[in-house]
Design a protein around this motif. Structure first.
Motif, PDB file in Angstrom:
ATOM      1  N   SER A 172      -5.869 -21.565 -22.227  1.00 39.41           N
ATOM      2  CA  SER A 172      -4.410 -21.943 -22.288  1.00 39.41           C
ATOM      3  C   SER A 172      -3.939 -23.307 -21.147  1.00 39.41           C
ATOM      4  CB  SER A 172      -3.541 -20.940 -21.664  1.00 39.41           C
ATOM      5  OG  SER A 172      -2.012 -20.912 -21.938  1.00 39.41           O
ATOM      6  N   ILE A 173      -4.621 -23.225 -20.086  1.00 40.13           N
ATOM      7  CA  ILE A 173      -4.396 -24.342 -19.336  1.00 40.13           C
ATOM      8  C   ILE A 173      -4.863 -25.721 -20.150  1.00 40.13           C
ATOM      9  CG2 ILE A 173      -5.190 -25.537 -17.011  1.00 40.13           C
ATOM     10  CD1 ILE A 173      -5.390 -22.668 -15.881  1.00 40.13           C
ATOM     11  N   GLY A 174      -5.884 -25.666 -20.648  1.00 39.43           N
ATOM     12  CA  GLY A 174      -6.583 -26.907 -21.230  1.00 39.43           C
ATOM     13  C   GLY A 174      -5.365 -27.299 -22.579  1.00 39.43           C
ATOM     14  N   LEU A 175      -4.829 -26.245 -23.427  1.00 40.06           N
ATOM     15  CA  LEU A 175      -3.952 -26.469 -24.098  1.00 40.06           C
ATOM     16  C   LEU A 175      -2.810 -27.292 -23.552  1.00 40.06           C
ATOM     17  CD1 LEU A 175      -2.863 -26.222 -27.063  1.00 40.06           C
ATOM     18  CD2 LEU A 175      -2.030 -23.690 -26.388  1.00 40.06           C
ATOM     19  N   HIS A 176      -2.280 -26.554 -22.798  1.00 37.56           N
ATOM     20  CA  HIS A 176      -1.014 -27.199 -22.238  1.00 37.56           C
ATOM     21  C   HIS A 176      -1.481 -28.840 -21.630  1.00 37.56           C
ATOM     22  CE1 HIS A 176       0.490 -23.245 -22.423  1.00 37.56           C
ATOM     23  NE2 HIS A 176       1.581 -23.642 -22.140  1.00 37.56           N
ATOM     24  N   GLN A 177      -2.459 -28.867 -20.944  1.00 42.03           N
ATOM     25  CA  GLN A 177      -2.672 -30.266 -20.662  1.00 42.03           C
ATOM     26  C   GLN A 177      -2.818 -31.281 -21.719  1.00 42.03           C
ATOM     27  OE1 GLN A 177      -6.490 -29.216 -18.059  1.00 42.03           O
ATOM     28  NE2 GLN A 177      -5.118 -29.565 -16.238  1.00 42.03           N
ATOM     29  N   LYS A 178      -3.466 -30.726 -22.824  1.00 38.04           N
ATOM     30  CA  LYS A 178      -3.528 -31.495 -23.963  1.00 38.04           C
ATOM     31  C   LYS A 178      -2.243 -31.926 -24.602  1.00 38.04           C
ATOM     32  CE  LYS A 178      -5.962 -31.206 -28.323  1.00 38.04           C
ATOM     33  NZ  LYS A 178      -6.927 -30.257 -29.330  1.00 38.04           N
ATOM     34  N   CYS A 179      -1.159 -31.268 -24.275  1.00 39.65           N
ATOM     35  CA  CYS A 179      -0.034 -31.357 -24.746  1.00 39.65           C
ATOM     36  C   CYS A 179       1.080 -31.916 -23.769  1.00 39.65           C
ATOM     37  CB  CYS A 179       0.703 -30.167 -25.520  1.00 39.65           C
ATOM     38  SG  CYS A 179      -0.286 -29.495 -26.735  1.00 39.65           S
ATOM     39  N   GLY A 180       0.385 -32.406 -22.631  1.00 35.49           N
ATOM     40  CA  GLY A 180       1.154 -33.295 -21.705  1.00 35.49           C
ATOM     41  C   GLY A 180       1.684 -32.502 -20.482  1.00 35.49           C
ATOM     42  N   PHE A 181       1.433 -31.466 -20.198  1.00 27.97           N
ATOM     43  CA  PHE A 181       1.903 -30.617 -19.223  1.00 27.97           C
ATOM     44  C   PHE A 181       0.904 -31.073 -18.010  1.00 27.97           C
ATOM     45  CE2 PHE A 181       3.544 -28.043 -22.322  1.00 27.97           C
ATOM     46  CZ  PHE A 181       4.405 -27.322 -21.658  1.00 27.97           C
ATOM     47  N   ARG A 182       1.233 -31.106 -17.055  1.00 25.86           N
ATOM     48  CA  ARG A 182       0.379 -31.306 -15.631  1.00 25.86           C
ATOM     49  C   ARG A 182       0.498 -30.093 -14.732  1.00 25.86           C
ATOM     50  NH1 ARG A 182       3.352 -32.872 -11.035  1.00 25.86           N
ATOM     51  NH2 ARG A 182       5.442 -32.869 -11.015  1.00 25.86           N
ATOM     52  N   VAL A 183      -0.494 -29.820 -13.904  1.00 25.84           N
ATOM     53  CA  VAL A 183      -0.382 -28.701 -12.698  1.00 25.84           C
ATOM     54  C   VAL A 183       0.325 -29.239 -11.772  1.00 25.84           C
ATOM     55  CG1 VAL A 183      -1.859 -27.573 -11.197  1.00 25.84           C
ATOM     56  CG2 VAL A 183      -2.598 -27.885 -13.574  1.00 25.84           C
ATOM     57  N   VAL A 184       1.519 -28.460 -11.464  1.00 27.82           N
ATOM     58  CA  VAL A 184       2.388 -28.637 -10.339  1.00 27.82           C
ATOM     59  C   VAL A 184       1.707 -27.932  -8.832  1.00 27.82           C
ATOM     60  CG1 VAL A 184       4.703 -28.374  -9.655  1.00 27.82           C
ATOM     61  CG2 VAL A 184       4.449 -28.801 -11.839  1.00 27.82           C
ATOM     62  N   GLY A 185       1.244 -27.049  -9.199  1.00 27.58           N
ATOM     63  CA  GLY A 185       0.622 -26.154  -7.945  1.00 27.58           C
ATOM     64  C   GLY A 185       0.027 -24.737  -8.409  1.00 27.58           C
ATOM     65  N   ILE A 186      -0.257 -24.130  -7.532  1.00 29.50           N
ATOM     66  CA  ILE A 186      -0.897 -22.650  -7.635  1.00 29.50           C
ATOM     67  C   ILE A 186       0.278 -21.679  -6.820  1.00 29.50           C
ATOM     68  CG2 ILE A 186      -2.401 -20.989  -7.284  1.00 29.50           C
ATOM     69  CD1 ILE A 186      -3.554 -23.177  -9.023  1.00 29.50           C
ATOM     70  N   ARG A 187       0.752 -20.713  -7.569  1.00 30.57           N
ATOM     71  CA  ARG A 187       1.489 -19.923  -7.046  1.00 30.57           C
ATOM     72  C   ARG A 187       0.936 -18.568  -6.467  1.00 30.57           C
ATOM     73  NH1 ARG A 187       7.076 -18.956 -10.352  1.00 30.57           N
ATOM     74  NH2 ARG A 187       7.709 -18.531  -8.057  1.00 30.57           N
ATOM     75  N   GLU A 188       0.359 -18.678  -5.214  1.00 35.03           N
ATOM     76  CA  GLU A 188      -0.687 -17.604  -4.674  1.00 35.03           C
ATOM     77  C   GLU A 188       0.154 -16.504  -4.430  1.00 35.03           C
ATOM     78  OE1 GLU A 188      -2.120 -19.541  -1.119  1.00 35.03           O
ATOM     79  OE2 GLU A 188      -3.717 -20.830  -2.567  1.00 35.03           O
ATOM     80  N   ARG A 189      -0.712 -15.432  -4.977  1.00 30.65           N
ATOM     81  CA  ARG A 189      -0.182 -13.905  -4.847  1.00 30.65           C
ATOM     82  C   ARG A 189       1.156 -13.877  -5.259  1.00 30.65           C
ATOM     83  NH1 ARG A 189      -2.718 -10.763  -0.832  1.00 30.65           N
ATOM     84  NH2 ARG A 189      -1.049 -10.226  -0.015  1.00 30.65           N
ATOM     85  N   ILE A 190       1.551 -14.315  -6.214  1.00 33.34           N
ATOM     86  CA  ILE A 190       2.952 -14.419  -6.875  1.00 33.34           C
ATOM     87  C   ILE A 190       3.293 -13.097  -7.250  1.00 33.34           C
ATOM     88  CG2 ILE A 190       2.565 -15.117  -9.022  1.00 33.34           C
ATOM     89  CD1 ILE A 190       5.413 -16.122  -6.980  1.00 33.34           C
ATOM     90  N   GLY A 191       2.375 -12.137  -7.854  1.00 33.24           N
ATOM     91  CA  GLY A 191       2.786 -10.810  -8.370  1.00 33.24           C
ATOM     92  C   GLY A 191       1.687  -9.975  -8.427  1.00 33.24           C
ATOM     93  N   LYS A 192       1.997  -8.634  -8.163  1.00 36.03           N
ATOM     94  CA  LYS A 192       0.755  -7.452  -8.338  1.00 36.03           C
ATOM     95  C   LYS A 192       0.744  -7.188  -9.921  1.00 36.03           C
ATOM     96  CE  LYS A 192       0.467  -5.550  -3.902  1.00 36.03           C
ATOM     97  NZ  LYS A 192       0.304  -4.270  -3.300  1.00 36.03           N
ATOM     98  N   MET A 193      -0.670  -7.043 -10.225  1.00 35.64           N
ATOM     99  CA  MET A 193      -0.890  -6.483 -11.561  1.00 35.64           C
ATOM    100  C   MET A 193      -2.022  -5.490 -11.367  1.00 35.64           C
ATOM    101  SD  MET A 193      -2.181  -8.479 -14.727  1.00 35.64           S
ATOM    102  CE  MET A 193      -1.631  -8.101 -16.361  1.00 35.64           C
ATOM    103  N   ASP A 194      -1.607  -4.267 -11.849  1.00 36.61           N
ATOM    104  CA  ASP A 194      -2.525  -3.023 -11.454  1.00 36.61           C
ATOM    105  C   ASP A 194      -2.873  -2.794 -10.021  1.00 36.61           C
ATOM    106  OD1 ASP A 194      -2.316  -2.349 -14.381  1.00 36.61           O
ATOM    107  OD2 ASP A 194      -4.049  -3.799 -14.686  1.00 36.61           O
ATOM    108  N   GLY A 195      -1.981  -3.238  -9.147  1.00 38.05           N
ATOM    109  CA  GLY A 195      -2.345  -3.301  -7.626  1.00 38.05           C
ATOM    110  C   GLY A 195      -2.759  -4.155  -7.128  1.00 38.05           C
ATOM    111  N   ILE A 196      -3.238  -5.529  -7.919  1.00 39.31           N
ATOM    112  CA  ILE A 196      -4.031  -6.443  -7.324  1.00 39.31           C
ATOM    113  C   ILE A 196      -3.114  -7.809  -7.601  1.00 39.31           C
ATOM    114  CG2 ILE A 196      -6.061  -7.961  -7.832  1.00 39.31           C
ATOM    115  CD1 ILE A 196      -7.217  -5.629  -9.218  1.00 39.31           C
ATOM    116  N   TRP A 197      -3.167  -8.289  -6.255  1.00 37.34           N
ATOM    117  CA  TRP A 197      -2.582  -9.395  -6.281  1.00 37.34           C
ATOM    118  C   TRP A 197      -2.969 -10.702  -7.062  1.00 37.34           C
ATOM    119  CZ3 TRP A 197       2.318 -10.024  -4.521  1.00 37.34           C
ATOM    120  CH2 TRP A 197       2.742  -9.370  -3.441  1.00 37.34           C
ATOM    121  N   ARG A 198      -2.161 -11.380  -7.885  1.00 37.14           N
ATOM    122  CA  ARG A 198      -2.531 -12.410  -8.821  1.00 37.14           C
ATOM    123  C   ARG A 198      -1.854 -13.820  -8.612  1.00 37.14           C
ATOM    124  NH1 ARG A 198      -4.700 -10.174 -14.027  1.00 37.14           N
ATOM    125  NH2 ARG A 198      -5.155 -12.664 -14.283  1.00 37.14           N
ATOM    126  N   ASP A 199      -2.602 -14.789  -8.727  1.00 34.92           N
ATOM    127  CA  ASP A 199      -2.112 -16.296  -8.760  1.00 34.92           C
ATOM    128  C   ASP A 199      -1.897 -16.813  -9.965  1.00 34.92           C
ATOM    129  OD1 ASP A 199      -3.163 -16.163  -6.048  1.00 34.92           O
ATOM    130  OD2 ASP A 199      -4.763 -17.462  -6.303  1.00 34.92           O
TER     131      ASP A 199
END
Length: 156
Positions: free
Chosen positions: A117-144
């Motif tokens: 998905s990251i590659g697809l978005h880059q192919k369509c002109g998206f750029r990485v702005v940054g990483i939102r670290e530990r932005i939410g928990k999923m099944d009790g595990i923090w996810r970026d």
């Protein structure tokens, strides 16, 4: 996308949920609940005959007027149809629709593990702005989440 597509759209959405790397969501909302949070006319499906192969949609990032041209994009493709250019076609079309609707910034929050998905978005002109670290928990595990954006060259 029409309400009659929802059964097939929600199955594809569920496939994404099942991967654990597509969304923080754990269950599929009703059509009425889902459509009420998305931008009218900016929700599309790719289909072959009567079968939905994938979908894309835009949702506002804020209710504040100043951010009316900034939206979040979602793209999902059926597991059986991945790798055939459907995601690329959907993302290109949703970009076109966004610009036709006065939207100048598309944002996507993507789990770092979802490299396709990251590659697809880059192919369509998206750029990485940054990483939102530990932005939410999923099944009790923090996810970026990798925050990506695409700025229109036609709008804004």
């Amino acid at each position: 996308m029409k309400s009659t597509d929802w059964d097939q759209v929600s199955l594809i959405y569920q496939e994404g949920i099942n991967t654990g790397n597509a969304t923080f969501e754990k269950s599929i909302p009703s059509w009425n609940s889902w459509i009420s949070t998305h931008i009218s006319g900016c929700n599309i499906v790719a289909r072959s005959e009567n079968r939905v192969l994938g979908w894309a949609a835009l949702a506002p990032t804020s209710k504040r007027k100043v951010y009316s041209g900034v939206v979040e994009v979602s793209v999902y493709v059926s597991e059986k149809c991945q790798g055939k250019g459907i995601g690329h076609a959907l993302l290109r079309k949703i970009i076109e629709l966004s610009e036709n609707n006065g939207i100048w910034t598309l944002q996507a929050g993507i789990f770092p593990e979802n490299k396709i998905s990251i590659g697809l978005h880059q192919k369509c002109g998206f750029r990485v702005v940054g990483i939102r670290e530990r932005i939410g928990k999923m099944d009790g595990i923090w996810r970026d989440v990798v925050l990506m954006e695409r700025r229109s060259k036609k709008v804004g």
